[in-house]
Write a protein that holds these residues in place. Sequence first.
Motif, PDB file in Angstrom:
ATOM      1  N   ASN A 108       9.318   3.075   1.075  1.00  0.00           N
ATOM      2  CA  ASN A 108       8.452   4.171   0.932  1.00  0.00           C
ATOM      3  C   ASN A 108       7.198   3.530   0.620  1.00  0.00           C
ATOM      4  O   ASN A 108       6.073   3.830   1.038  1.00  0.00           O
ATOM      5  CB  ASN A 108       8.749   5.165   0.078  1.00  0.00           C
ATOM      6  N   ASN A 109       7.154   2.477  -0.289  1.00  0.00           N
ATOM      7  CA  ASN A 109       5.851   2.002  -0.975  1.00  0.00           C
ATOM      8  C   ASN A 109       5.549   1.123   0.168  1.00  0.00           C
ATOM      9  O   ASN A 109       4.179   0.771   0.264  1.00  0.00           O
ATOM     10  CB  ASN A 109       6.290   1.230  -2.190  1.00  0.00           C
ATOM     11  N   ASN A 112       3.253   3.091   2.514  1.00  0.00           N
ATOM     12  CA  ASN A 112       2.276   3.564   2.249  1.00  0.00           C
ATOM     13  C   ASN A 112       1.227   2.476   1.720  1.00  0.00           C
ATOM     14  O   ASN A 112       0.236   2.788   0.985  1.00  0.00           O
ATOM     15  CB  ASN A 112       2.420   4.412   0.742  1.00  0.00           C
TER      16      ASN A 112
END
Length: 119
Positions: A108-109, A112
């Motif tokens: 997820n990081n 992003n």
Amino acid sequence: YSGSYYITIRNRNHIETTTSAPVSFVNSTIAYTFDSATKVFGSNLKRMDEAVDHFVIYGGDSNSDGVADGLDLISTENGATLFSSGYLTIDLNGDGIVDALDLMLVENNALNFVMIILP
């Protein structure tokens, strides 16, 4: 110390985080909380709960290069495949086991483009 300085938090597998502005070191005690995005340079915190405004430092930087990316994902995935456990930099959530929960965090990081933001 008599001036003002940036304060930086570093952790073994989280994104380095720095105060939004220099903090005065004139007094013998310095109190500073990293409890909102406005207190961190580049607002580089993740909001976990909007109802009570809880913020956390981004995780997922297992190789400490300042960015959560594919390199971190690969090492974490390899650790999960090998059922790694213990105090490891690829254990991104700190539960002692490298597994899908760690993979979700770094993926997820990475998607992003989470990275260090410095003054």
